[in-house]
Design a protein around this motif. Structure first.
Motif, PDB file in Angstrom:
ATOM      1  N   GLU A   1       0.867  -1.171   0.000  1.00  0.00           N
ATOM      2  CA  GLU A   1       0.000   0.000   0.000  1.00  0.00           C
ATOM      3  C   GLU A   1       0.902   1.219   0.000  1.00  0.00           C
ATOM      4  OE1 GLU A   1      -2.233  -0.689   3.594  1.00  0.00           O
ATOM      5  OE2 GLU A   1      -3.955  -1.291   2.402  1.00  0.00           O
ATOM      6  N   PHE A   2       0.423   2.288  -0.619  1.00  0.00           N
ATOM      7  CA  PHE A   2       1.206   3.513  -0.718  1.00  0.00           C
ATOM      8  C   PHE A   2       0.502   4.630   0.020  1.00  0.00           C
ATOM      9  CE2 PHE A   2       2.294   0.821  -4.243  1.00  0.00           C
ATOM     10  CZ  PHE A   2       3.679   0.890  -4.269  1.00  0.00           C
TER      11      PHE A   2
ATOM     12  N   GLN B   1       6.573  13.068   0.673  1.00  0.00           N
ATOM     13  CA  GLN B   1       7.109  11.878   0.022  1.00  0.00           C
ATOM     14  C   GLN B   1       6.074  10.761   0.028  1.00  0.00           C
ATOM     15  OE1 GLN B   1      10.310  11.766  -1.348  1.00  0.00           O
ATOM     16  NE2 GLN B   1      10.275  13.953  -0.865  1.00  0.00           N
ATOM     17  N   ILE B   2       6.245   9.836  -0.902  1.00  0.00           N
ATOM     18  CA  ILE B   2       5.396   8.649  -0.952  1.00  0.00           C
ATOM     19  C   ILE B   2       6.075   7.564  -0.127  1.00  0.00           C
ATOM     20  CG2 ILE B   2       4.309   6.926  -2.436  1.00  0.00           C
ATOM     21  CD1 ILE B   2       3.422   9.930  -2.831  1.00  0.00           C
ATOM     22  N   GLU B   3       5.282   6.910   0.717  1.00  0.00           N
ATOM     23  CA  GLU B   3       5.799   5.820   1.541  1.00  0.00           C
ATOM     24  C   GLU B   3       5.112   4.525   1.151  1.00  0.00           C
ATOM     25  OE1 GLU B   3       5.547   6.616   5.699  1.00  0.00           O
ATOM     26  OE2 GLU B   3       6.506   8.572   5.492  1.00  0.00           O
TER      27      GLU B   3
ATOM     28  N   ILE C   1      -1.707  10.278   4.360  1.00  0.00           N
ATOM     29  CA  ILE C   1      -2.971  10.199   3.645  1.00  0.00           C
ATOM     30  C   ILE C   1      -2.922   8.897   2.846  1.00  0.00           C
ATOM     31  CG2 ILE C   1      -4.456  11.229   1.905  1.00  0.00           C
ATOM     32  CD1 ILE C   1      -3.125  13.913   2.492  1.00  0.00           C
ATOM     33  N   GLY C   2      -3.949   8.110   2.970  1.00  0.00           N
ATOM     34  CA  GLY C   2      -3.972   6.854   2.227  1.00  0.00           C
ATOM     35  C   GLY C   2      -4.762   5.821   2.984  1.00  0.00           C
TER      36      GLY C   2
ATOM     37  N   ARG D   1       1.552   3.795  -6.412  1.00  0.00           N
ATOM     38  CA  ARG D   1       2.382   4.968  -6.102  1.00  0.00           C
ATOM     39  C   ARG D   1       1.816   6.199  -6.807  1.00  0.00           C
ATOM     40  NH1 ARG D   1       7.245   6.043  -4.065  1.00  0.00           N
ATOM     41  NH2 ARG D   1       7.656   3.850  -3.719  1.00  0.00           N
ATOM     42  N   GLU D   2       1.360   6.033  -8.034  1.00  0.00           N
ATOM     43  CA  GLU D   2       0.814   7.155  -8.803  1.00  0.00           C
ATOM     44  C   GLU D   2      -0.412   7.755  -8.119  1.00  0.00           C
ATOM     45  OE1 GLU D   2      -0.892   8.253 -13.223  1.00  0.00           O
ATOM     46  OE2 GLU D   2       0.043   6.306 -12.899  1.00  0.00           O
ATOM     47  N   GLU D   3      -1.307   6.919  -7.605  1.00  0.00           N
ATOM     48  CA  GLU D   3      -2.470   7.431  -6.874  1.00  0.00           C
ATOM     49  C   GLU D   3      -2.020   8.240  -5.664  1.00  0.00           C
ATOM     50  OE1 GLU D   3      -6.057   4.884  -6.234  1.00  0.00           O
ATOM     51  OE2 GLU D   3      -4.731   3.379  -7.117  1.00  0.00           O
ATOM     52  N   ALA D   4      -1.045   7.752  -4.932  1.00  0.00           N
ATOM     53  CA  ALA D   4      -0.550   8.446  -3.748  1.00  0.00           C
ATOM     54  C   ALA D   4       0.090   9.782  -4.116  1.00  0.00           C
ATOM     55  CB  ALA D   4       0.454   7.569  -3.002  1.00  0.00           C
ATOM     56  N   GLU D   5       0.736   9.843  -5.279  1.00  0.00           N
ATOM     57  CA  GLU D   5       1.350  11.091  -5.729  1.00  0.00           C
ATOM     58  C   GLU D   5       0.314  12.185  -5.947  1.00  0.00           C
ATOM     59  OE1 GLU D   5       3.490   9.792  -9.178  1.00  0.00           O
ATOM     60  OE2 GLU D   5       5.192   9.075  -7.993  1.00  0.00           O
ATOM     61  N   HIS D   6      -0.932  11.807  -6.214  1.00  0.00           N
ATOM     62  CA  HIS D   6      -2.004  12.771  -6.467  1.00  0.00           C
ATOM     63  C   HIS D   6      -2.926  12.937  -5.264  1.00  0.00           C
ATOM     64  CE1 HIS D   6      -0.871  13.181 -10.647  1.00  0.00           C
ATOM     65  NE2 HIS D   6      -0.710  11.870 -10.675  1.00  0.00           N
ATOM     66  N   ALA D   7      -2.477  12.540  -4.098  1.00  0.00           N
ATOM     67  CA  ALA D   7      -3.301  12.578  -2.886  1.00  0.00           C
ATOM     68  C   ALA D   7      -3.794  13.989  -2.573  1.00  0.00           C
ATOM     69  CB  ALA D   7      -2.524  12.009  -1.701  1.00  0.00           C
ATOM     70  N   LEU D   8      -2.930  14.969  -2.637  1.00  0.00           N
ATOM     71  CA  LEU D   8      -3.334  16.332  -2.290  1.00  0.00           C
ATOM     72  C   LEU D   8      -4.362  16.885  -3.275  1.00  0.00           C
ATOM     73  CD1 LEU D   8      -0.060  18.029  -1.019  1.00  0.00           C
ATOM     74  CD2 LEU D   8      -1.931  17.027   0.290  1.00  0.00           C
ATOM     75  N   GLU D   9      -4.259  16.507  -4.536  1.00  0.00           N
ATOM     76  CA  GLU D   9      -5.244  16.937  -5.522  1.00  0.00           C
ATOM     77  C   GLU D   9      -6.618  16.364  -5.179  1.00  0.00           C
ATOM     78  OE1 GLU D   9      -3.754  15.708  -9.347  1.00  0.00           O
ATOM     79  OE2 GLU D   9      -1.820  16.647  -8.931  1.00  0.00           O
ATOM     80  N   LYS D  10      -6.644  15.102  -4.772  1.00  0.00           N
ATOM     81  CA  LYS D  10      -7.907  14.465  -4.392  1.00  0.00           C
ATOM     82  C   LYS D  10      -8.494  15.122  -3.149  1.00  0.00           C
ATOM     83  CE  LYS D  10      -6.916   9.960  -6.360  1.00  0.00           C
ATOM     84  NZ  LYS D  10      -6.840   8.518  -6.113  1.00  0.00           N
TER      85      LYS D  10
END
Length: 54
Positions: free
Chosen positions: A3-4, A12-14, A25-26, A31-40
């Motif tokens: 899980e990311f 950073q992504i963990e 957040i998660g 990893r790509e979904e996590a990179e866009h976490a703040l946008e979501k």
């Protein structure tokens, strides 16, 4: 399966939640979904704000 998570303190992504939960957040499946976490988060907040105004 890994899980990311997006760390709001380090930006950073963990993989597999290494930090304290209050900094994350998660989880996200990729990893790509996590990179866009703040946008979501921003989009959801705007939608909630709009619903409250109606």
């Amino acid at each position: 399966m890994a899980e990311f998570w997006y760390n709001v303190q380090t930006h950073q992504i963990e993989e597999d939640a290494l930090s304290d939960w209050s900094q994350l957040i998660g989880p996200y499946k990729t990893r790509e979904e996590a990179e866009h976490a703040l946008e979501k988060v921003k989009a959801r907040n705007e939608a909630w704000d709009k619903d409250e105004e109606d």
